[in-house]
Design an enzyme around this catalytic site. Structure first.
Site, PDB file in Angstrom:
ATOM      1  N   LYS A 136       0.838  -1.203   0.000  1.00 29.07           N
ATOM      2  CA  LYS A 136       0.000   0.000   0.000  1.00 29.07           C
ATOM      3  C   LYS A 136       0.871   1.251   0.000  1.00 29.07           C
ATOM      4  O   LYS A 136       0.677   2.160  -0.815  1.00 29.07           O
ATOM      5  CB  LYS A 136      -0.889  -0.006   1.244  1.00 29.07           C
ATOM      6  CG  LYS A 136      -1.561   1.320   1.547  1.00 29.07           C
ATOM      7  CD  LYS A 136      -2.422   1.256   2.789  1.00 29.07           C
ATOM      8  CE  LYS A 136      -1.751   1.668   4.073  1.00 29.07           C
ATOM      9  NZ  LYS A 136      -1.512   3.107   4.217  1.00 29.07           N
ATOM     10  N   ASN A 137       1.819   1.290   0.944  1.00 32.32           N
ATOM     11  CA  ASN A 137       2.571   2.529   1.133  1.00 32.32           C
ATOM     12  C   ASN A 137       3.480   2.858  -0.041  1.00 32.32           C
ATOM     13  O   ASN A 137       3.892   3.999  -0.209  1.00 32.32           O
ATOM     14  CB  ASN A 137       3.389   2.469   2.427  1.00 32.32           C
ATOM     15  CG  ASN A 137       2.487   2.575   3.646  1.00 32.32           C
ATOM     16  OD1 ASN A 137       1.297   2.858   3.512  1.00 32.32           O
ATOM     17  ND2 ASN A 137       3.043   2.337   4.825  1.00 32.32           N
ATOM     18  N   CYS A 152      -5.062  12.651  12.831  1.00 30.75           N
ATOM     19  CA  CYS A 152      -5.729  11.388  12.517  1.00 30.75           C
ATOM     20  C   CYS A 152      -5.690  10.523  13.756  1.00 30.75           C
ATOM     21  O   CYS A 152      -5.164  10.931  14.786  1.00 30.75           O
ATOM     22  CB  CYS A 152      -5.092  10.707  11.319  1.00 30.75           C
ATOM     23  SG  CYS A 152      -3.508   9.992  11.682  1.00 30.75           S
ATOM     24  N   ARG A 185       0.411  14.174  13.331  1.00 30.86           N
ATOM     25  CA  ARG A 185       1.076  13.895  12.040  1.00 30.86           C
ATOM     26  C   ARG A 185       1.275  15.154  11.201  1.00 30.86           C
ATOM     27  O   ARG A 185       0.647  15.333  10.160  1.00 30.86           O
ATOM     28  CB  ARG A 185       0.313  12.828  11.258  1.00 30.86           C
ATOM     29  CG  ARG A 185       0.342  11.511  11.964  1.00 30.86           C
ATOM     30  CD  ARG A 185      -0.336  10.434  11.175  1.00 30.86           C
ATOM     31  NE  ARG A 185       0.476   9.873  10.096  1.00 30.86           N
ATOM     32  CZ  ARG A 185       0.122   8.806   9.405  1.00 30.86           C
ATOM     33  NH1 ARG A 185      -0.986   8.196   9.674  1.00 30.86           N
ATOM     34  NH2 ARG A 185       0.906   8.352   8.445  1.00 30.86           N
ATOM     35  N   ILE A 200       3.204  18.005   8.780  1.00 28.89           N
ATOM     36  CA  ILE A 200       4.002  17.875   7.548  1.00 28.89           C
ATOM     37  C   ILE A 200       5.021  19.023   7.450  1.00 28.89           C
ATOM     38  O   ILE A 200       5.457  19.387   6.368  1.00 28.89           O
ATOM     39  CB  ILE A 200       3.130  17.793   6.270  1.00 28.89           C
ATOM     40  CG1 ILE A 200       2.235  19.021   6.114  1.00 28.89           C
ATOM     41  CG2 ILE A 200       2.310  16.525   6.221  1.00 28.89           C
ATOM     42  CD1 ILE A 200       1.715  19.160   4.693  1.00 28.89           C
ATOM     43  N   ASP A 229       4.135   0.000  12.065  1.00 29.32           N
ATOM     44  CA  ASP A 229       2.965  -0.634  11.454  1.00 29.32           C
ATOM     45  C   ASP A 229       2.812  -2.114  11.845  1.00 29.32           C
ATOM     46  O   ASP A 229       1.830  -2.749  11.452  1.00 29.32           O
ATOM     47  CB  ASP A 229       3.020  -0.504   9.922  1.00 29.32           C
ATOM     48  CG  ASP A 229       2.769   0.927   9.464  1.00 29.32           C
ATOM     49  OD1 ASP A 229       2.355   1.768  10.289  1.00 29.32           O
ATOM     50  OD2 ASP A 229       3.001   1.223   8.265  1.00 29.32           O
ATOM     51  N   ARG A 276      -8.866  -0.225   4.215  1.00 31.66           N
ATOM     52  CA  ARG A 276      -7.940   0.758   3.646  1.00 31.66           C
ATOM     53  C   ARG A 276      -6.649   0.076   3.179  1.00 31.66           C
ATOM     54  O   ARG A 276      -6.016   0.541   2.236  1.00 31.66           O
ATOM     55  CB  ARG A 276      -7.551   1.803   4.704  1.00 31.66           C
ATOM     56  CG  ARG A 276      -8.600   2.835   5.007  1.00 31.66           C
ATOM     57  CD  ARG A 276      -8.032   3.862   5.958  1.00 31.66           C
ATOM     58  NE  ARG A 276      -6.658   4.168   5.588  1.00 31.66           N
ATOM     59  CZ  ARG A 276      -5.668   4.424   6.437  1.00 31.66           C
ATOM     60  NH1 ARG A 276      -5.891   4.448   7.723  1.00 31.66           N
ATOM     61  NH2 ARG A 276      -4.462   4.685   5.998  1.00 31.66           N
TER      62      ARG A 276
HETATM   63  C1  UD1 Z   1       4.407   6.448   6.533  1.00 31.21           C
HETATM   64  C2  UD1 Z   1       3.455   5.302   6.313  1.00 31.21           C
HETATM   65  C3  UD1 Z   1       2.940   4.762   7.639  1.00 31.21           C
HETATM   66  C4  UD1 Z   1       4.094   4.400   8.534  1.00 31.21           C
HETATM   67  C5  UD1 Z   1       5.060   5.570   8.680  1.00 31.21           C
HETATM   68  C6  UD1 Z   1       6.300   5.247   9.476  1.00 31.21           C
HETATM   69  C7  UD1 Z   1       2.418   5.838   4.185  1.00 31.21           C
HETATM   70  C8  UD1 Z   1       1.187   6.195   3.469  1.00 31.21           C
HETATM   71  N1  UD1 Z   1       2.334   5.747   5.526  1.00 31.21           N
HETATM   72  O1  UD1 Z   1       3.659   7.499   7.149  1.00 31.21           O
HETATM   73  O2  UD1 Z   1       2.152   3.598   7.373  1.00 31.21           O
HETATM   74  O3  UD1 Z   1       3.599   4.068   9.814  1.00 31.21           O
HETATM   75  O4  UD1 Z   1       5.471   6.023   7.370  1.00 31.21           O
HETATM   76  O5  UD1 Z   1       6.923   4.142   8.959  1.00 31.21           O
HETATM   77  O6  UD1 Z   1       3.448   5.594   3.597  1.00 31.21           O
HETATM   78  N2  UD1 Z   1       6.408  14.085  11.239  1.00 31.21           N
HETATM   79  C9  UD1 Z   1       6.465  15.422  11.571  1.00 31.21           C
HETATM   80  N3  UD1 Z   1       6.619  16.343  10.574  1.00 31.21           N
HETATM   81  C10 UD1 Z   1       6.701  15.974   9.257  1.00 31.21           C
HETATM   82  C11 UD1 Z   1       6.630  14.603   8.918  1.00 31.21           C
HETATM   83  C12 UD1 Z   1       6.478  13.676   9.930  1.00 31.21           C
HETATM   84  O7  UD1 Z   1       6.401  15.795  12.740  1.00 31.21           O
HETATM   85  O8  UD1 Z   1       6.825  16.842   8.406  1.00 31.21           O
HETATM   86  C13 UD1 Z   1       6.241  13.087  12.301  1.00 31.21           C
HETATM   87  C14 UD1 Z   1       4.886  12.384  12.212  1.00 31.21           C
HETATM   88  O9  UD1 Z   1       3.894  13.131  12.896  1.00 31.21           O
HETATM   89  C15 UD1 Z   1       5.177  11.072  12.872  1.00 31.21           C
HETATM   90  C16 UD1 Z   1       6.643  10.798  12.494  1.00 31.21           C
HETATM   91  O10 UD1 Z   1       7.177  12.061  12.097  1.00 31.21           O
HETATM   92  O11 UD1 Z   1       5.084  11.191  14.270  1.00 31.21           O
HETATM   93  C17 UD1 Z   1       6.830   9.804  11.375  1.00 31.21           C
HETATM   94  O12 UD1 Z   1       6.130  10.190  10.258  1.00 31.21           O
HETATM   95  P1  UD1 Z   1       6.505   9.737   8.761  1.00 31.21           P
HETATM   96  O13 UD1 Z   1       7.709   8.856   8.768  1.00 31.21           O
HETATM   97  O14 UD1 Z   1       6.510  10.942   7.933  1.00 31.21           O
HETATM   98  O15 UD1 Z   1       5.256   8.822   8.416  1.00 31.21           O
HETATM   99  P2  UD1 Z   1       4.270   8.979   7.203  1.00 31.21           P
HETATM  100  O16 UD1 Z   1       5.023   9.243   5.949  1.00 31.21           O
HETATM  101  O17 UD1 Z   1       3.157   9.891   7.577  1.00 31.21           O
END
Ligand code: UD1
Length: 419
Positions: free
Chosen positions: A22-23, A117, A122, A124, A306, A398
């Site tokens: 999926k990811n 969520c 989470r 960005i 995950d 999902r």
């Molecule tokens: C992706 C995966 C998710 C997996 C995660 C970690 C997808 C669709 N989802 O999520 O299944 O659990 O990687 O392996 O691919 N963070 C910030 N600021 C940012 C970006 C991230 O604070 O700009 C924080 C997030 O809130 C979280 C942590 O960093 O606490 C990790 O997030 P990230 O590695 O970015 O996960 P996703 O890409 O959202």
């Protein structure tokens, strides 16, 4: 409203094949935006998150032909919009993966700001800081992130504060079409990053170091469409291995690279499971009682967040007490309260869960708190006494294709109930 009903106590055995990840699929779909024309993705899982990404691409103007259940033919030549509205981002946060590609192709993007969520805020911010360093100007307008590149994207050194998967992907996609070289430091190393980098390279990108903490991108001026097969889903694989570990086995899971799940396999071995690694397959069997041990989630190659929920189910019936530490997401223990309804003994202390193994779980009506937590509750039902009914299974849909039929094929007594 559908639910999954599980009758506990049936031993599981047999072989199950996992779908594409999926990811990875979601990001590869977004990446097709960068090469105007017809790309073909194979081994795409037929799950609702992929359907949402399909809607995002169509909203931008792409056409998608579903050649067969797992093959998407995506024509991004007609894309003429760069707006992704809140109604889509609210359905799936990963819609924000179109930010980098839209910026790279059009120098403009308007993507709704994702909210929180079920597993935390989470943010960005790292995506935006990295893209800003490449020359993007951002503003927030009525809940949307508006991106504008006044000149050209220019390569630079971007150190990430944390090895974020999503930030690494958005930056990688934007950097590919930037002028000059970009170095992403402290990059995420997940196998899905490697899959994306491989597809971008097939499209004509020049990328070194994907899968290591330092990725260097030599910008090119254009990309061409390709055909690419999505990497196997290590988390779907891990979920079925956890099912096999709980309910006896031997269960063989095929269609993924065992090395992508190495830390989980090692932990399961230390918990007393027999684990046999093969060519794109792993067989697991349980010999005796599960041994309790501590786990902590970390970016790849650490233990994946995950797989935390599914593993917590194993630990909840293990002999002894252990601590599960969640280092990636801030509120990813919502499963514990549902498991407690089934007799588990789990205490949450901040980002630690103290799990005291109990001799048995008892079936109960429970609610899926999120994608992995929902799957984990179905697994708990496999070893609970009596009936377990898991509601809110749209979370499970999902990310898992045919979850119920696949479990049935292993001998589980599980069915889909529609109310
Ligand atoms: C992706 C995966 C998710 C997996 C995660 C970690 C997808 C669709 N989802 O999520 O299944 O659990 O990687 O392996 O691919 N963070 C910030 N600021 C940012 C970006 C991230 O604070 O700009 C924080 C997030 O809130 C979280 C942590 O960093 O606490 C990790 O997030 P990230 O590695 O970015 O996960 P996703 O890409 O959202």
């Amino acid at each position: 409203m559908e639910a999954i009903r599980v009758v506990g106590g049936r031993p599981l055995a047999g072989t199950v094949k996992v779908e594409g990840a999926k990811n990875s699929a979601l990001k590869l779909m977004a990446a097709t935006l960068m090469a105007p024309g017809v790309s073909r993705l194979t081994n795409v899982p037929n799950i609702s998150d992929v359907h949402v990404m399909g809607k995002v691409l169509k909203r931008l103007g792409a056409t998608i032909d579903v050649e067969d259940e797992h093959t998407l033919v995506i024509d991004t030549a007609p894309v003429a919009s760069w707006v992704t509205p809140y109604e889509l981002v609210a359905q799936m946060r990963a819609s924000t993966a179109v930010l980098g590609p839209l910026i790279a192709r059009f120098g403009e993007a308007r993507v709704a700001m994702p909210g929180g969520c079920n597993i935390g805020a989470r943010k960005i911010d790292m995506h935006l800081a990295g893209l800003t360093a490449l020359g993007v100007e951002f503003s927030v307008d009525h809940g949307d992130i508006k991106a504008h590149v006044p000149d050209r994207l220019r390569g630079t050194v971007v150190p990430l504060e944390f090895a974020s998967v999503g930030a690494t992907e958005n930056l990688l996609m934007a950097a590919v079409l930037a002028e000059g070289d970009t170095t992403i430091e402290n990059a995420a190393r997940e196998p899905e990053i490697c899959d994306l980098a491989e597809m971008l390279a097939e499209m004509g990108a020049e990328i070194e170091g994907a899968g290591s903490p330092t990725i260097v991108v030599h910008g090119v001026s254009e990309l061409h469409p390709v055909e690419h097969e999505v990497v196997g889903d290590r988390i779907e694989a891990g979920t079925f291995l956890a099912a096999g570990a709980l309910a006896g086995g031997p269960v063989t899971v095929e269609g993924f690279e065992p090395v992508h799940l190495e830390m989980v396999l090692r932990k399961y071995e230390a918990m007393g499971m027999g684990v046999e690694r093969g060519e794109r397959r792993v067989t697991i069997r349980r010999d005796g009682q599960i041994r309790s041990l501590d786990i902590q989630t970390l970016p790849f190659p650490g233990f994946p967040t995950d797989m935390q929920a599914q593993t917590m189910v194993l630990l909840s019936v293990a002999g002894g007490t252990c601590v599960v530490t969640e280092n990636i997401f801030e509120s990813r223990f919502m499963l514990a309260a549902e498991l407690a309804r089934m007799g588990a003994d789990i205490t949450i202390e901040g980002h630690h869960a103290i799990v005291h193994g109990v001799p048995a779980l008892s079936g109960a009506p429970v609610t899926a708190p999120d994608l992995r937590g929902g799957a984990a509750l179905v697994l708990a039902g496999l070893v609970a006494d009596g009936y377990t009914t898991v509601s809110d299974i749209h979370h499970i849909e999902r990310g898992y294709e045919n979850f119920v039929p696949k479990l049935q094929s292993l001998g589980a007594e599980v069915s889909l109930l529609s109310a």
